[in-house]
Design a protein around this motif. Structure first.
Motif, PDB file in Angstrom:
ATOM      1  N   VAL A   1      -3.281   0.867  -4.343  1.00 15.18           N
ATOM      2  CA  VAL A   1      -4.091   0.341  -2.616  1.00 15.18           C
ATOM      3  C   VAL A   1      -4.970  -0.398  -2.228  1.00 15.18           C
ATOM      4  O   VAL A   1      -6.063  -1.195  -3.384  1.00 15.18           O
TER       5      VAL A   1
ATOM      6  N   THR B   1       0.489  -1.046   0.482  1.00 13.60           N
ATOM      7  CA  THR B   1      -0.742  -0.249   0.005  1.00 13.60           C
ATOM      8  C   THR B   1       0.801   0.775   0.110  1.00 13.60           C
ATOM      9  O   THR B   1       0.500   1.904  -0.321  1.00 13.60           O
TER      10      THR B   1
ATOM     11  N   ALA C   1       1.416   6.682   2.653  1.00 14.08           N
ATOM     12  CA  ALA C   1       0.107   6.076   2.294  1.00 14.08           C
ATOM     13  C   ALA C   1      -0.895   6.589   1.794  1.00 14.08           C
ATOM     14  O   ALA C   1      -1.107   6.490   0.106  1.00 14.08           O
TER      15      ALA C   1
END
Length: 120
Positions: A119, A28, A111
């Motif tokens: 993701v 991610t 992220a």
């Protein structure tokens, strides 16, 4: 690699929940060196925390064993509760929890920089 990691039993990649979790996190995050280092440090902290928790659990098991089976003399009772290593391990756990919180916050910031298609 930390000495604790060397002492850990060798598990297959699929049977190692820490590895599975950190690899999932790595997917991610952006493909950058700082993200890789962060995930490695987080993995080390998780392993060390679980090891420290194991020591604390063993201490409680020993206390229960003493209370259930050993002669309940004043000396045995004091000795059972007097393990300075456990206090050190609890202090270390507190440190690790704070480290993990910091690292997870850093991961969250990274992220946010990752394109949504990456993701999972």
């Amino acid at each position: 690699m930390s000495p604790l990691a060397l002492a850990a039993p060798v598990l297959s990649r699929q049977a190692d929940p820490v590895r599975v979790a950190t690899e999932r996190l790595a997917r991610t995050l952006p493909s950058r060196t700082d993200a890789t280092v962060l995930v490695d440090m987080l993995e080390d902290d998780l392993r060390e925390g679980l090891d420290a928790l194991g020591d604390v659990e063993a201490h409680f098991s020993d206390l229960l064993s003493t209370l259930r089976t050993a002669p309940l003399t004043p000396v045995n009772l004091v000795n059972a509760g007097d393990d300075p290593r456990i206090i050190e391990r609890l202090d270390y756990l507190q440190h690790l929890v704070l480290q993990l919180r910091k690292r997870l916050s850093q991961a969250a910031a990274m992220a946010r920089q990752t394109p949504p298609s990456r993701v999972r």
